[in-house]
Scaffold this active site. Structure first.
Site, short mmCIF file in Angstrom:
data_model
loop_
_atom_site.label_atom_id
_atom_site.label_comp_id
_atom_site.label_asym_id
_atom_site.label_seq_id
_atom_site.Cartn_x
_atom_site.Cartn_y
_atom_site.Cartn_z
N CYS A 338 -49.86 -6.70 -29.70
CA CYS A 338 -50.94 -6.06 -30.49
C CYS A 338 -50.12 -5.46 -31.87
O CYS A 338 -51.06 -5.78 -32.82
CB CYS A 338 -51.26 -4.66 -29.68
SG CYS A 338 -50.99 -4.82 -27.96
N ARG A 367 -40.68 -8.33 -20.95
CA ARG A 367 -40.73 -7.25 -20.17
C ARG A 367 -39.94 -7.14 -19.04
O ARG A 367 -39.60 -7.97 -18.45
CB ARG A 367 -42.17 -7.08 -19.51
CG ARG A 367 -43.20 -7.03 -20.41
CD ARG A 367 -44.63 -6.53 -19.95
NE ARG A 367 -45.63 -6.79 -20.96
CZ ARG A 367 -47.04 -6.92 -20.76
NH1 ARG A 367 -47.25 -6.63 -19.54
NH2 ARG A 367 -47.66 -6.99 -21.90
N GLN A 385 -48.92 -14.36 -23.04
CA GLN A 385 -50.21 -13.89 -22.82
C GLN A 385 -51.24 -14.56 -23.62
O GLN A 385 -50.84 -15.02 -24.99
CB GLN A 385 -50.19 -12.36 -23.52
CG GLN A 385 -49.84 -11.35 -22.36
CD GLN A 385 -49.68 -9.97 -23.04
OE1 GLN A 385 -49.87 -9.70 -24.28
NE2 GLN A 385 -50.45 -9.02 -22.35
N ASP A 387 -53.61 -13.79 -25.48
CA ASP A 387 -54.01 -12.45 -25.90
C ASP A 387 -54.96 -12.37 -27.12
O ASP A 387 -54.91 -13.45 -27.87
CB ASP A 387 -52.64 -11.82 -26.70
CG ASP A 387 -52.56 -10.31 -26.27
OD1 ASP A 387 -53.55 -9.79 -25.86
OD2 ASP A 387 -51.48 -9.60 -26.56
N HIS A 389 -56.97 -9.83 -30.06
CA HIS A 389 -57.06 -8.33 -30.63
C HIS A 389 -58.41 -8.40 -31.51
O HIS A 389 -58.64 -9.23 -32.51
CB HIS A 389 -56.18 -7.56 -31.36
CG HIS A 389 -55.11 -7.37 -30.23
ND1 HIS A 389 -54.30 -8.25 -30.14
CD2 HIS A 389 -54.81 -6.46 -29.55
CE1 HIS A 389 -53.23 -7.83 -29.13
NE2 HIS A 389 -53.85 -6.75 -28.68
N LYS A 470 -60.19 0.69 -19.84
CA LYS A 470 -60.35 -0.88 -19.68
C LYS A 470 -60.96 -1.29 -18.47
O LYS A 470 -61.37 -0.72 -17.55
CB LYS A 470 -59.09 -1.35 -19.78
CG LYS A 470 -58.07 -0.77 -18.57
CD LYS A 470 -56.72 -1.31 -18.41
CE LYS A 470 -56.06 -0.84 -17.03
NZ LYS A 470 -54.87 -1.66 -16.74
N HIS A 516 -58.32 -5.24 -27.15
CA HIS A 516 -57.26 -6.05 -26.44
C HIS A 516 -57.99 -6.85 -25.23
O HIS A 516 -58.67 -6.19 -24.35
CB HIS A 516 -56.11 -5.28 -25.91
CG HIS A 516 -55.77 -4.24 -26.58
ND1 HIS A 516 -54.30 -4.38 -27.10
CD2 HIS A 516 -56.08 -2.87 -27.22
CE1 HIS A 516 -54.28 -3.02 -27.84
NE2 HIS A 516 -55.27 -2.27 -27.89
#
Ligand SMILES: [Zn+2]
Ligand SMILES: [Zn+2]
Length: 641
Positions: A338, A367, A385, A387, A389, A470, A516
């Site tokens: 992010c 992680r 990910q 991912d 945004h 979410k 996200h």
């Protein structure tokens, strides 16, 4: 006292009536099926006197609550059997878990398979003796006396953990025959009410999960409302084991976890690499189709970024420690993408005319997962990910959320999943509540978008991220397991933390909202789910090797190579099996490797320009198919969604 039934009817009973008596008054069939009752959501034994009125429900084994009670009671029976059979052993804790239960014991030797068998037999005896479970309330001091020989129980009583023994000075326990265990209850009325159970396996465990404490032996068991349910569950377990992605990952040569590399970190072999490329290509195709731009960002970034984003405050336990050279600022491996995408947004002044901006990246993140939860590529320490945004105005939220939900469902359907359930997670206690209005807008927008999508969902109160509410989308796989994959998070906080702005139509600065979204979640985990869902027999567009060509004898090799060339020209991934094994062995290997199509070529084929075709899952082959026909057929089958 009045008890209100789920159908709205109200029953009047004297204070002190038992759940069993109320159930009997409703109907004898219900009373026979009852295992407990709930009054205003509080579960109680059938034999417990009810002293307050309220919403009343009868709990049967048809419900999750009923199964929970069944499994909990079965755990007691397991502990009773172990203490009977292994003098000198003692017991720690034994909670119900998803689909079953376990109990931890301290014993002289780890349990052998024979031990587990005799424990199961002893449990059957206890079940057939139909021993009543009796609730016993005592003071803490009395409890310390009763459990004096069992050090773990003493520790629990002394620790006064309300989750384990109940608050206040009263401690409750349940007794059946001469066995007694600390417990809040409720329980089945008697051991005979356990319809079907099985002792599954044992493994090592530590008291309190703490490696510096006593080494214990954990026995897993399962219990179900009927023999048929138990059989179905054992079948699912069996299927799951056959489909285990770690096992298939090795058999299909997809990936491995070299210990030299470190726990939770995988290397992808060429077959896995090809599967991965297909998944990544499809991700990029869909991102383009849904109007996303691509951005790229590094794997590390200055610690300050994570300070600003709030991750160091709310997410630090999952992050790798900071690293720095003397005199340089500290850096962190990124657990999320992010802040990087925020920096792209910030790279220039933005106008409302540019919004929405949608940035996508297949971003590698790291992680720190506890070693106990690392599980192949399903739960790893390094992963990618898919991912994105999206930055938009408040007016655009609704349309953007619909687009994201559409994207996510398209993605999941393309991989063969068509049963979805969603969770809508709302603001948690730990939330950053600096603007209530934006939380309200966000929660309503997510609910509206879900309603419009037609996907079934439930509200998970307080389960949202610290920065916003979410939607999580769960899929059901081929053997009925639920997996959480996609997530769509509406961020009410990060844009403000980073001071993001755009100029609105009146030329004044406004803060954008941020969405996200990960469609697969972790790509690696998603591929692990695909491996298990398809049991390694991927749809043709995903299969690392799509066609395996088998020459019957050496003299057919030249022709086999020509066939391969034609298939490759048509965009198919084909290989010729040049090993010296027999044709039968080669076909068998192609089957175990789950190649979608096998072409066998012999004398007639060389003479006529044909092949023998065998598709995976079919048990016979078609001889003498013209090569051009096969090529067209396979190319059609291999088309990506
Ligand atoms: Zn219990
Ligand atoms: Zn994000």
């Amino acid at each position: 006292m009045e008890l209100q039934l789920p159908d709205g009817n109200v029953l009047s009973h004297d204070t002190g009536v038992t759940g069993f008596e109320v159930a009997t008054a409703i109907g004898p069939g219900l009373a026979r099926a009852a295992v407990a009752v709930a009054v205003d959501g509080v579960l109680m034994d059938l034999s417990q006197p009810i002293t307050t009125g309220g919403a009343f429900r009868v709990i049967t084994l048809d419900s999750d609550e009923g199964l929970h009670i069944l499994r909990h009671s079965s755990a007691h029976v397991m502990a009773q059997a172990v203490l009977d059979l292994f003098p000198g052993s003692t017991f720690a804790i034994g909670p119900p878990i998803e689909d079953g239960f376990y109990y931890d014991f301290e014993v002289a030797e780890p349990f052998t398979p024979e031990d587990l068998r005799s424990i199961g037999e002893r449990m059957s005896e206890i079940v057939s003796e139909d021993q009543p479970f009796e609730r016993v309330a005592m003071t803490r001091a009395e409890a310390l006396g009763v459990f004096a020989d069992h050090k773990f129980k003493v520790e629990i009583i002394e620790n006064v953990d309300p989750g384990e023994v109940g608050a206040g000075d009263e401690v409750t326990a349940y007794r059946n025959l001469d066995f007694i265990d600390l417990c809040r209850g409720p329980h089945l009325p008697s051991t005979g009410r356990i319809p079907a159970f099985e002792v599954l396996r044992s493994s090592g465990a530590y008291w309190r999960g703490d490696q510096s404490r006593e080494q214990l032996q954990r026995i897993y068991g399962t219990a179900w409302a009927s023999k048929a349910d138990l059989e179905a569950y054992l079948h699912r377990l069996d299927e799951a084991e056959k489909r285990d992605h770690r096992r298939l990952g090795t058999e299909l040569d997809l990936f491995s976890f070299p210990s030299e590399l470190g726990s939770g970190l995988a290397v992808w072999h060429p077959n896995g690499g090809m599967l991965r490329k297909q998944v990544e290509d499809h991700s990029r195709r869909l991102h383009e189709r849904f109007g996303f731009d691509f951005v790229y960002s590094p794997h590390i970034g200055r610690e300050e970024l994570w300070q600003t984003s709030g991750h160091l405050e709310f997410y630090a336990e999952n992050m790798y420690p900071s690293m720095h050279y003397e005199g340089d600022p500290a850096y962190r491996l990124k657990p999320m993408n992010c802040p990087f995408h925020v920096l792209v947004y910030q790279s220039q002044q933005r106008s409302y005319r540019e919004l929405p901006l949608r940035f996508g990246e297949l971003g590698g993140v790291y992680r720190y997962e506890q070693s106990g939860v690392v599980h192949g590529i399903l739960r790893a320490r390094g992963f990618t990910q898919d991912d994105s945004h999206t930055f938009c105005t408040e007016d655009q939220i609704q349309e953007e959320l619909r687009l994201h939900i559409d994207f996510v469902l398209t993605w999941l359907r393309d991989f063969g999943f068509d049963e979805f359930e969603a969770d809508l997670s709302t603001r948690p206690e730990k939330a950053i509540l600096d603007e209530e209005h934006r939380w309200d807008v966000a929660e309503k927008a997510l609910a509206d978008a879900l309603d419009a999508s037609g996907v079934d969902y439930k509200v998970a109160s307080g389960e949202g991220a610290f920065y916003g509410p979410k939607i999580d989308v769960h899929i059901k796989d081929a053997i009925g397991r639920r997996w959480q994959c996609s997530t769509i998070q509406l961020d009410v906080n990060t844009p403000r933390r980073f001071g993001l702005e755009y100029v609105d139509s009146t030329n004044s600065p406004e803060t954008p909202y941020m969405i996200h979204c990960a469609k697969a979640g972790s790509l690696e985990r998603f591929m692990g789910i695909l491996v298990e869902h398809y049991a390694g027999a991927f749809p043709m567009w995903l299969a690392p090797v799509q066609v395996s060509i088998i020459p019957v004898a050496d003299r057919h090799e030249e022709y086999a190579r020509q066939v391969k060339g034609r298939l490759r020209d048509a965009g198919l991934r084909a290989d010729v099996d040049l090993s010296t094994e027999t044709v039968g062995d080669k076909i068998r290997r192609a089957l175990t490797q789950k190649h979608p199509a096998v072409l066998v070529v012999g004398d007639d084929d060389v003479a006529n320009g044909t092949v023998g075709l065998r598709l995976y899952g079919e048990d016979r082959d078609t001889r003498g198919v013209p090569l051009i026909e096969v090529t067209n057929q396979l190319a059609e089958m291999a088309r990506h969604p």
